[in-house]
Design an enzyme around this catalytic site. Structure first.
Site, PDB file in Angstrom:
ATOM      1  N   ASP A 137       7.550 -25.373 -34.824  1.00 39.38           N
ATOM      2  CA  ASP A 137       8.462 -26.182 -35.619  1.00 39.38           C
ATOM      3  C   ASP A 137       8.923 -25.374 -36.821  1.00 39.38           C
ATOM      4  O   ASP A 137       8.104 -24.707 -37.465  1.00 39.38           O
ATOM      5  CB  ASP A 137       7.707 -27.417 -36.121  1.00 39.38           C
ATOM      6  CG  ASP A 137       8.368 -28.703 -35.697  1.00 39.38           C
ATOM      7  OD1 ASP A 137       9.523 -28.908 -36.103  1.00 39.38           O
ATOM      8  OD2 ASP A 137       7.726 -29.490 -34.983  1.00 39.38           O
ATOM      9  N   ASP A 239      13.648 -28.503 -37.170  1.00 33.18           N
ATOM     10  CA  ASP A 239      13.464 -29.870 -37.633  1.00 33.18           C
ATOM     11  C   ASP A 239      14.620 -30.325 -38.519  1.00 33.18           C
ATOM     12  O   ASP A 239      14.948 -29.666 -39.516  1.00 33.18           O
ATOM     13  CB  ASP A 239      12.151 -29.953 -38.433  1.00 33.18           C
ATOM     14  CG  ASP A 239      11.885 -31.352 -38.923  1.00 33.18           C
ATOM     15  OD1 ASP A 239      11.544 -32.205 -38.093  1.00 33.18           O
ATOM     16  OD2 ASP A 239      12.035 -31.598 -40.143  1.00 33.18           O
ATOM     17  N   GLU A 293      16.860 -30.106 -33.433  1.00 36.18           N
ATOM     18  CA  GLU A 293      16.466 -31.508 -33.365  1.00 36.18           C
ATOM     19  C   GLU A 293      17.758 -32.286 -33.539  1.00 36.18           C
ATOM     20  O   GLU A 293      18.393 -32.210 -34.584  1.00 36.18           O
ATOM     21  CB  GLU A 293      15.468 -31.886 -34.462  1.00 36.18           C
ATOM     22  CG  GLU A 293      14.930 -33.298 -34.220  1.00 36.18           C
ATOM     23  CD  GLU A 293      14.338 -33.970 -35.441  1.00 36.18           C
ATOM     24  OE1 GLU A 293      14.531 -33.488 -36.573  1.00 36.18           O
ATOM     25  OE2 GLU A 293      13.691 -35.022 -35.260  1.00 36.18           O
TER      26      GLU A 293
END
Ligand code: NOJ
Length: 590
Positions: A137, A239, A293
């Site tokens: 991430d 993210d 994302e």
């Protein structure tokens, strides 16, 4: 007509036939080549089956009740035996854990709860030895307010780090409203008395937004990315990155903007420039994959993020599908329409992620299937069949392979997720019906998907010897990996079979998708076709017997996989194909 004339005509006719045959041959070949091309545009990240690990809840090695890297290491053989070939690991960087690691205080260090950099090195080695790629991430829309950058930034208006974040000096009056997803008041501006200014935070107060308009900040982020790429990681999941670019004039949004957060906040000015720069500075220099994302607000947005010729990201992660399930249920027609529309929009260009759950969602089987004792296993397997037979890269969230279910907390004190606690407080403050709020959270809350992984029937489901940071679902006595390991028909073993099946059938990765029996409200039917192979997938999404009318030739068809122990031997005939509740079947067609 003279004899000579007739011969001439016959010759011309012959040439004409030859010409037609040649054209047909060339056309056929062209088509085949085009089809072939799609299959040869192979990428490991297209063929990957991604298993998402939520480290806090996966496996605790030291008894502090929190999952950690050594815990994951101890389960690498389990992970390998799933057949998956890539892991997406939620954030493991140093963090005060306001948002379980999505508030990073040091991007080059490991969170103490999770272990050390040496543990990380062993983890990545262990994965690579087993042929598993690691996707990390990257949380850079915001940092933690405990990051050194923010500490410096808030300390003075003249700090060199001031412009790493978005500040609005209070003498200018109140800043134009911005919505915070996690704040108690939903106000994204937080007043800070140290410098008499407001800072921006789209998420919690402890997650100030980074200022991507500042080239210094961008340089720092690329250096961080290189640090991890040099350590050998294989990909980044960006993210909340669609919100990173901002119009720093902060114009006033139209009334009601806060209900359309995505529309007003996503894909801000220069976002594509930043992604191109990131690609040029980092992605293009390593063999790493990149997944956004989100996917913007339209197909056009999504294509601009991921089309190969754009030089930005590899694949989109669109929410329209995962957002369909509501506590009152969902319509299969809607579900089919959404997934078919996305597939057709990406049939020739760009690439998609296929998923129905993650750490921000409640459990797969509880939302999209049926977690009653009667249908839990069948529906979990049926959903897995869907995920593994669609075009795109499937993402599978840890625990879903066991058919783990929602815990359905009843009290606010049971929850650990800051966003729910803050929203509960907000509901209280505005005198809303908090009981109704809690009732709905039983279905949607992301803590449902964060309860500890159920390894066995022992203490705390084998997750920890200490007190788990979040309660274990009591159904671990009968839903756990150890039991499922021994049962050849378990969800776990069916999942393994499916992963294997996808890996050995590239048609499921690259092949054309075609929806059949469109108006069927119970059955999702489609074919996947390419390189001379054709598969028919029939999925009963309902708790009742159903019939599929697929209208394809079944001569020589072979049943390859079924989620029922006794697969049906009968083939779809004139009167359609009968499916039992939540039955899933895959046929190979001739
Ligand atoms: C999206 C992440 O998936 C979620 O868990 C997190 O709370 C927000 N971004 C903020 O980082």
């Amino acid at each position: 007509m003279s004899e000579l004339g007739l011969t001439k005509l016959a010759v011309m006719k012959r040439y004409w036939i030859l010409f037609c045959l040649a054209s047909f041959f060339l056309f056929e070949n062209g088509c085949r080549e085009a089809e072939q091309k799609k299959f040869t545009d192979e990428k490991w990240w297209k063929e990957a089956v991604v298993y998402q690990i939520y480290p806090r809840s996966f496996k605790d090695s030291d008894g502090d009740g929190i999952g950690d890297l050594k815990g994951i290491i101890s389960k690498l053989d389990y992970i390998k035996n799933l057949g998956i070939n890539a892991v997406w690991l939620n954030p493991i960087y140093s963090s005060p854990n306001d948002d379980n690691g999505y508030d990073v205080s040091d991007y080059r260090n490991i969170m103490k709860d999770f272990g050390t950099m040496a543990d990380f090195d062993s983890l990545i080695n262990g994965m690579h030895q087993r042929g598993i790629k690691l996707v990390m991430d990257l949380v850079v829309n915001h940092s933690s307010d405990e990051h050194e950058w923010f500490k410096q930034s808030r300390s003075s208006r003249t700090s060199p780090y001031r412009n790493y974040y978005h500040w609005w000096n209070a003498e200018r009056g109140k800043p134009p409203p911005r919505y915070s997803l996690f704040d108690i008041n939903h106000d994204a501006w937080r007043y800070d008395s140290v410098t008499n200014a407001y800072y921006l935070h789209y998420f919690s107060r402890k997650q100030p937004d980074l200022n991507w308009e500042n080239p210094e900040l961008r340089k720092e982020v690329y250096a961080i990315m290189k640090f991890w790429a040099d350590k050998g990681i294989d990909g980044f999941r960006l993210d909340a990155f669609q919100f990173a670019a901002k119009d720093t004039a902060f114009p006033v949004f139209p009334p009601g903007y806060e209900k359309k957060f995505q529309l007003y906040y996503a894909i801000g000015p220069h976002l594509h420039d930043y992604l191109k720069e990131m690609n040029q500075k980092v992605f293009s220099r390593y063999d790493v994959m990149s997944v956004a994302e989100g996917a913007g607000n339209s197909f056009e947005d999504a294509h601009q993020l991921v089309d190969a010729d754009r030089g930005e990201l590899n694949m989109a992660y669109a929410f329209e599908g995962v957002d369909i399930a509501k506590s009152e249920g969902y319509s299969l027609l809607h579900f089919k329409e959404v997934f078919s529309r996305w597939d057709s929009a990406f049939a020739l260009n760009g690439w998609l992620s296929i998923f129905l759950s993650n750490h921000d969602q409640a459990r797969l089987v509880s939302r999209f299937g049926n977690d009653s004792p009667e249908f839990r296993e069948a529906s979990a397997k049926m959903l897995a069949t869907f995920l593994m037979t669609m075009r795109g890269t499937p993402y599978y969230y840890n625990g879903d392979e066991l058919g783990m279910t929602n815990i359905r907390f009843t009290k606010i004190t049971d929850y650990r997720d800051m966003s729910i606690k803050n929203e509960y407080q907000h509901q209280k403050d505005i005198h809303a019906d908090t009981l109704l709020f809690l009732e709905n959270e039983k279905f949607v809350s992301r803590d449902n998907g964060r309860t500890p992984f159920q390894w066995d029937g022992g203490q705390n489901a084998g997750f920890t010897t200490g007190t788990p940071w979040i309660p274990v679902n009591t159904n671990y006595s009968f839903i756990n990996a150890a039991l499922e390991e021994k049962d050849s028909n378990s969800c776990l073993n069916y999942f393994r079979k499916l992963v294997d099946f996808r890996k050995s059938n590239p048609v499921l990765v690259y092949g054309k998708y075609k929806l059949l029996d469109n108006d069927n409200t119970q059955v999702y039917a489609y074919t996947r076709e390419g390189e001379g192979k054709k598969m028919l997938i029939l999925l009963n999404f309902s708790a009742k017997n159903a019939k599929a009318d697929v209208n394809v030739s079944m001569a020589g068809a072979k049943l390859l996989l079924s989620n029922y122990v006794e697969g049906q031997s009968e083939l779809p005939g004139e009167s359609g194909y009968a499916l039992r509740p939540y039955e899933a079947v895959i046929f190979q067609l001739q």
